[in-house]
Design an enzyme around this catalytic site. Structure first.
Site, PDB file in Angstrom:
ATOM      1  N   PRO A 252       0.826  -1.211   0.000  1.00 42.16           N
ATOM      2  CA  PRO A 252       0.000   0.000   0.000  1.00 42.16           C
ATOM      3  C   PRO A 252       0.865   1.269   0.000  1.00 42.16           C
ATOM      4  CG  PRO A 252      -0.146  -1.109   2.141  1.00 42.16           C
ATOM      5  CD  PRO A 252       0.663  -2.005   1.238  1.00 42.16           C
ATOM      6  N   ALA A 253       0.552   2.187  -0.905  1.00 41.29           N
ATOM      7  CA  ALA A 253       1.332   3.442  -0.977  1.00 41.29           C
ATOM      8  C   ALA A 253       0.987   4.315   0.231  1.00 41.29           C
ATOM      9  CB  ALA A 253       0.999   4.174  -2.268  1.00 41.29           C
ATOM     10  N   GLY A 254       1.974   4.945   0.814  1.00 38.10           N
ATOM     11  CA  GLY A 254       1.725   5.815   1.972  1.00 38.10           C
ATOM     12  C   GLY A 254       1.450   5.012   3.238  1.00 38.10           C
TER      13      GLY A 254
ATOM     14  N   SER B  50       7.661   3.288  -1.844  1.00 37.80           N
ATOM     15  CA  SER B  50       8.465   4.087  -2.788  1.00 37.80           C
ATOM     16  C   SER B  50       9.883   3.523  -2.890  1.00 37.80           C
ATOM     17  CB  SER B  50       8.486   5.570  -2.399  1.00 37.80           C
ATOM     18  OG  SER B  50       9.116   5.744  -1.167  1.00 37.80           O
ATOM     19  N   ALA B  51      10.407   2.990  -1.785  1.00 35.97           N
ATOM     20  CA  ALA B  51      11.756   2.397  -1.839  1.00 35.97           C
ATOM     21  C   ALA B  51      11.755   1.137  -2.694  1.00 35.97           C
ATOM     22  CB  ALA B  51      12.256   2.077  -0.436  1.00 35.97           C
TER      23      ALA B  51
ATOM     24  N   GLY C 247       3.653   3.412   5.043  1.00 36.75           N
ATOM     25  CA  GLY C 247       4.811   3.314   5.935  1.00 36.75           C
ATOM     26  C   GLY C 247       5.591   2.031   5.722  1.00 36.75           C
ATOM     27  N   LEU C 248       5.326   1.341   4.606  1.00 36.86           N
ATOM     28  CA  LEU C 248       5.930   0.025   4.385  1.00 36.86           C
ATOM     29  C   LEU C 248       6.993   0.056   3.291  1.00 36.86           C
ATOM     30  CD1 LEU C 248       2.646  -2.088   4.581  1.00 36.86           C
ATOM     31  CD2 LEU C 248       4.241  -1.518   6.419  1.00 36.86           C
ATOM     32  N   GLY C 249       7.423   1.252   2.918  1.00 35.29           N
ATOM     33  CA  GLY C 249       8.532   1.357   1.968  1.00 35.29           C
ATOM     34  C   GLY C 249       8.116   1.107   0.523  1.00 35.29           C
TER      35      GLY C 249
ATOM     36  N   ASP D  59      15.231   2.427   4.095  1.00 34.95           N
ATOM     37  CA  ASP D  59      14.174   1.802   3.281  1.00 34.95           C
ATOM     38  C   ASP D  59      14.767   1.168   2.028  1.00 34.95           C
ATOM     39  OD1 ASP D  59      12.655   3.099   5.173  1.00 34.95           O
ATOM     40  OD2 ASP D  59      11.277   4.042   3.758  1.00 34.95           O
TER      41      ASP D  59
HETATM   42  C1  MEV Z   1      10.598   6.026   6.717  1.00 29.84           C
HETATM   43  O1  MEV Z   1      10.261   4.685   6.380  1.00 29.84           O
HETATM   44  C2  MEV Z   1      11.663   6.048   7.762  1.00 29.84           C
HETATM   45  C3  MEV Z   1      12.080   7.426   8.252  1.00 29.84           C
HETATM   46  O2  MEV Z   1      13.050   7.194   9.269  1.00 29.84           O
HETATM   47  C4  MEV Z   1      12.662   8.278   7.149  1.00 29.84           C
HETATM   48  C5  MEV Z   1      14.003   7.750   6.629  1.00 29.84           C
HETATM   49  O3  MEV Z   1      14.683   7.038   7.338  1.00 29.84           O
HETATM   50  O4  MEV Z   1      14.342   8.125   5.492  1.00 29.84           O
HETATM   51  C6  MEV Z   1      10.915   8.176   8.876  1.00 29.84           C
END
Ligand code: MEV
Length: 308
Positions: A80-82, A88-89, A84-86, A127
């Protein structure tokens, strides 16, 4: 030419945000993947649409940094985008690898980190390095055991080490609220500029990551869980937790060793370390969150197809 690579999602187990300030952090790859395919093309296209810098910064910067000729890029993602699971990475890593064709893992990790830096501003390499290596990684400013590669950023060098993370059950609770990483990182920076309590919280998160590394080495799930709970309290001190995330964490607590938000916060997801994944997932659903029952130990960047 057609090339395709896939990369996994990640959960930050310990140390998000603090890692941007140079504190150590631990991250694990999980079994949700994103796959990118590139084909030669007369113009740059992303999922059939003309690619523009403002609407697709990650793809734009990946093409620019790899000095690629025009490409048709297709993405299929279970992340899922946004969330918090990376996502975009995983996208940047798969795309950079597809564009390079035969880049070493360290080179892909470095370029993909620079894609993130250009696209979202201040960032750490956690990420992107997790998406490349898979399994588990330990990120530190100091030399690490089992070093995989080093990444240089505007604020110095990060050492990326392999860390043994066995198969653990992690239940993700996606809040349904997307959150962009860049603004959350900026918010923490401002808070730390103004308040000593925020700076102290960041450095305590770093100590927790070090303790967690030792607990992982002896497979001590109970200690890991209580360190997650402590890490979560400090993340709320630096202003990245939300009422919704706190509610999800409370809901999974009876079925978990520990729980915390993961990634940038401000929305996104929580993670619960549990041996009762169905129960934790049910508690998340009852609150209207989206549960994902996941396993750690996922492989990193992988070539899916290659046609000359
Ligand atoms: C984002 O997944 C993790 C953060 O620590 C940002 C980063 O490390 O680039 C919030």
């Amino acid at each position: 030419m057609m090339r395709s690579y896939s990369a996994p999602a990640k959960v930050i187990l310990f140390g998000e945000h603090a890692v941007v300030f140079g504190e150590p952090a631990i991250s694990a790859a999980i079994d949700l993947r994103s796959r990118v395919t590139v084909r030669d093309s007369a113009e740059n296209l992303l999922n059939g649409m003309p690619l523009r810098r403002d609407s697709s910064p990650y793809a734009f910067h990946a093409l620019e940094l790899t000095e690629s000729s025009p490409m048709e890029i297709t993405v299929e993602s279970a992340i899922p985008a946004g969330g918090g699971l990376g996502s975009s990475a995983a996208f940047s890593v798969s795309l950079v690898a597809s564009l390079l064709g035969n880049g070493s893992p360290g080179r892909v990790a470095e370029l993909a980190f620079n894609v993130e830096l250009r696209s979202q501003g201040r960032a750490s390499p956690i990420d992107t390095s997790t998406a490349v290596h898979g399994q588990g990684i330990f990120v530190s400013r100091e030399t690490v055991a089992n070093e995989l590669w080093q990444i240089s950023g505007p604020s110095g060098i990060w050492h990326i080490g392999d860390i043994r993370i066995g198969r653990m059950n992690i239940v993700i609770g996606y809040s349904g609220q997307g959150a962009a990483t860049g603004p959350m990182v900026e918010r923490v920076r401002k808070l730390c500029e103004r308040f000593e309590v925020a700076r102290e919280a960041i450095s305590e998160i770093g100590s927790i990551s070090l303790e967690a590394k030792r607990a992982l080495e002896r497979n001590d799930i109970v200690t890991l869980g209580s360190l997650m709970d402590r890490n979560q309290k400090l993340l709320s001190v630096v202003g990245v937790s939300t009422r919704r995330l706190e509610k999800l964490i409370q809901a999974v607590a009876p079925y978990s060793y520990g729980a915390k938000l993961t990634g940038a916060g401000g929305g996104g997801s929580i993670i619960a370390l549990t041996d009762r994944p169905e129960k934790a997932a049910g508690a998340i659903s009852l609150l209207g969150g989206v549960p994902y029952i996941c396993r750690t130990g996922e492989t990193g960047l992988r070539r899916e197809e290659d046609e000359g």
